[in-house]
Scaffold this motif. Structure first.
Motif, mmCIF file in Angstrom:
data_model
loop_
_atom_site.group_PDB
_atom_site.id
_atom_site.type_symbol
_atom_site.label_atom_id
_atom_site.label_comp_id
_atom_site.label_asym_id
_atom_site.label_seq_id
_atom_site.Cartn_x
_atom_site.Cartn_y
_atom_site.Cartn_z
ATOM 1 N N GLY A 73 21.129 52.643 5.225
ATOM 2 C CA GLY A 73 20.113 52.529 4.392
ATOM 3 C C GLY A 73 18.978 52.365 4.838
ATOM 4 O O GLY A 73 18.178 51.179 3.996
ATOM 5 N N ARG A 74 18.673 52.050 5.965
ATOM 6 C CA ARG A 74 17.843 51.417 7.035
ATOM 7 C C ARG A 74 16.524 52.251 7.517
ATOM 8 O O ARG A 74 17.321 53.157 8.633
ATOM 9 N N LEU A 94 8.195 42.899 20.165
ATOM 10 C CA LEU A 94 7.985 43.213 18.745
ATOM 11 C C LEU A 94 9.244 43.561 17.345
ATOM 12 O O LEU A 94 9.194 43.533 16.048
ATOM 13 N N ALA A 95 10.804 43.591 18.451
ATOM 14 C CA ALA A 95 11.816 43.351 17.288
ATOM 15 C C ALA A 95 12.955 41.905 18.477
ATOM 16 O O ALA A 95 12.776 42.023 19.217
ATOM 17 N N SER A 96 13.613 41.894 17.273
ATOM 18 C CA SER A 96 14.768 40.729 17.796
ATOM 19 C C SER A 96 15.664 41.542 18.822
ATOM 20 O O SER A 96 16.548 40.657 19.345
ATOM 21 N N ARG A 97 16.090 42.230 18.555
ATOM 22 C CA ARG A 97 17.076 42.910 19.755
ATOM 23 C C ARG A 97 16.551 44.839 19.687
ATOM 24 O O ARG A 97 15.799 45.355 19.277
ATOM 25 N N PRO A 98 17.162 45.718 20.748
ATOM 26 C CA PRO A 98 17.169 46.763 21.117
ATOM 27 C C PRO A 98 17.868 47.698 20.681
ATOM 28 O O PRO A 98 17.433 48.689 20.820
ATOM 29 N N THR A 99 18.223 47.234 19.396
ATOM 30 C CA THR A 99 19.372 48.595 19.324
ATOM 31 C C THR A 99 19.438 48.134 17.360
ATOM 32 O O THR A 99 19.122 46.887 17.086
ATOM 33 N N ALA A 100 19.388 48.911 16.663
ATOM 34 C CA ALA A 100 19.729 49.422 14.941
ATOM 35 C C ALA A 100 20.539 49.861 14.788
ATOM 36 O O ALA A 100 21.188 51.899 14.606
ATOM 37 N N GLU A 101 22.257 49.479 14.706
ATOM 38 C CA GLU A 101 23.073 50.205 14.135
ATOM 39 C C GLU A 101 23.456 49.523 12.254
ATOM 40 O O GLU A 101 24.205 51.010 11.995
ATOM 41 N N HIS A 102 23.275 47.934 11.916
ATOM 42 C CA HIS A 102 23.305 48.799 10.340
ATOM 43 C C HIS A 102 22.361 47.856 9.214
ATOM 44 O O HIS A 102 21.903 46.847 10.536
ATOM 45 N N ALA A 103 22.454 48.175 8.144
ATOM 46 C CA ALA A 103 21.193 47.234 8.115
ATOM 47 C C ALA A 103 21.287 45.573 7.492
ATOM 48 O O ALA A 103 20.587 44.777 7.555
ATOM 49 N N HIS A 104 22.626 44.911 8.591
ATOM 50 C CA HIS A 104 23.241 43.398 8.291
ATOM 51 C C HIS A 104 23.249 43.335 9.522
ATOM 52 O O HIS A 104 23.977 42.529 10.158
ATOM 53 N N ASP A 105 23.271 44.405 10.815
ATOM 54 C CA ASP A 105 22.985 43.813 12.109
ATOM 55 C C ASP A 105 22.247 42.979 12.349
ATOM 56 O O ASP A 105 22.288 41.890 13.926
#
Length: 234
Positions: A73-74, A94-105
C-alpha cells in the motif's frame, strides 16, 4: 488549491476503479498472493503518492509492483526496485532509513515525495496507453497541489517521462514543443521547475548495470540541490 488537499486526493485515489483490467489484476494478485507472502493481507487497491505535502522534490516512477506497492500500500515499498531507490535516497540524506518494508515501518522522506503516473499494479508491469491517460488526472491534481513548493522532479524511465510531460502541461507548466526527449541525465527547465531524467530502478536496469548506485545517487543529489534540499557529501 494548496498542499492541504493532498491527503484528500490520496484517499480519493485509493477508491478509484476506472480501469477494469487493472482492477481485475490488482485484486486477483491480492487474492492469489505470492508464496513468500501468504501471511500478508495485500493492499490490492490503487497506491497513492508517498511523502510530505510540502515536498520540494518529486520522484515519478511507472506504476506499483504487483507484490510490492500492491501488497504494502505504499509506493516503491516491498520490492527490489524500492530497495534500490530508498537506499539511494538514504545515502544522499533524503530518507530516514535505507529500506522500505511496509507502510508502517517508520520510513520518512525529507522534502521528497514519490508518485507514479499509473496508481494500480499492471500485468507484466505494462500499463496500456489508455490506462496511462485515464490515470493522468490524478497526477495533474497532485502536481497542482505541490506547485507552491515544488522545485525539481526526477522522472524514472521513458514511460514515466512520456506520461509526466502532458501532465505538467495540464497542470499549468509551459512544456516546449517538440517535447524534451528522455535520457538518463537529461535536464530541462519548465517555468522555474528543474526536470531530470533517470533510468528506472527496475531489476532489468540495476542487475545489468545500466543503472548503477552511483548513477542514481548522482541524479538524486543534483536534483536535490536544484530543489535547495540539504544532502550528504558525495
Amino acid at each position: 488549491m494548496d498542499a492541504s488537499g493532498l491527503p484528500l486526493l490520496d484517499r480519493r485515489i485509493t477508491d478509484c476503479r476506472a480501469c477494469p483490467r487493472l482492477v481485475s489484476w490488482r485484486e486477483e494478485v491480492a487474492r492469489v498472493k505470492r508464496a513468500a507472502y501468504t501471511d500478508w493481507t495485500y493492499w490490492g487497491r490503487p497506491v497513492p503518492g508517498f511523502g510530505p505535502e510540502d515536498a520540494r522534490l518529486l520522484i515519478v516512477g511507472l506504476a506499483p509492483a504487483a507484490h510490492g506497492g500492491n501488497r504494502t500500500g505504499r509506493m516503491f515499498t516491498g520490492d527490489r526496485s524500492g530497495d534500490v531507490l530508498y537506499e539511494a535516497l538514504y545515502d544522499v540524506g533524503l530518507a530516514s532509513r535505507p529500506t522500505a518494508e511496509h507502510a508502517h515501518d517508520g520510513l520518512e522522506l525529507y522534502g521528497v515525495r514519490v508518485t507514479s503516473p499509473v496508481h494500480c499494479a499492471p500485468p507484466a508491469n505494462k500499463p496500456t496507453p489508455q490506462e496511462r491517460d485515464t490515470c493522468r488526472p490524478w497526477l495533474v491534481q497532485e502536481l497542482r497541489l505541490l506547485r507552491p513548493t515544488l522545485r525539481a522532479v526526477v522522472v524514472l524511465g521513458a514511460f514515466g517521462w512520456q506520461a509526466a510531460l502532458p501532465a505538467f502541461a495540464e497542470a499549468g507548466w509551459s512544456v516546449p514543443r517538440p517535447r524534451p526527449a528522455f535520457g538518463h541525465g537529461a535536464r530541462f527547465r519548465l517555468d522555474g521547475l528543474e526536470l531530470f531524467g533517470c533510468f528506472h530502478v527496475s531489476q532489468r536496469n540495476t542487475f545489468t548495470g545500466r543503472l548503477t548506485p552511483v548513477m542514481l545517487r548522482d541524479v538524486l543529489r543534483t536534483a536535490a540541490r536544484a530543489a535547495e534540499l540539504p544532502t550528504t557529501a558525495g
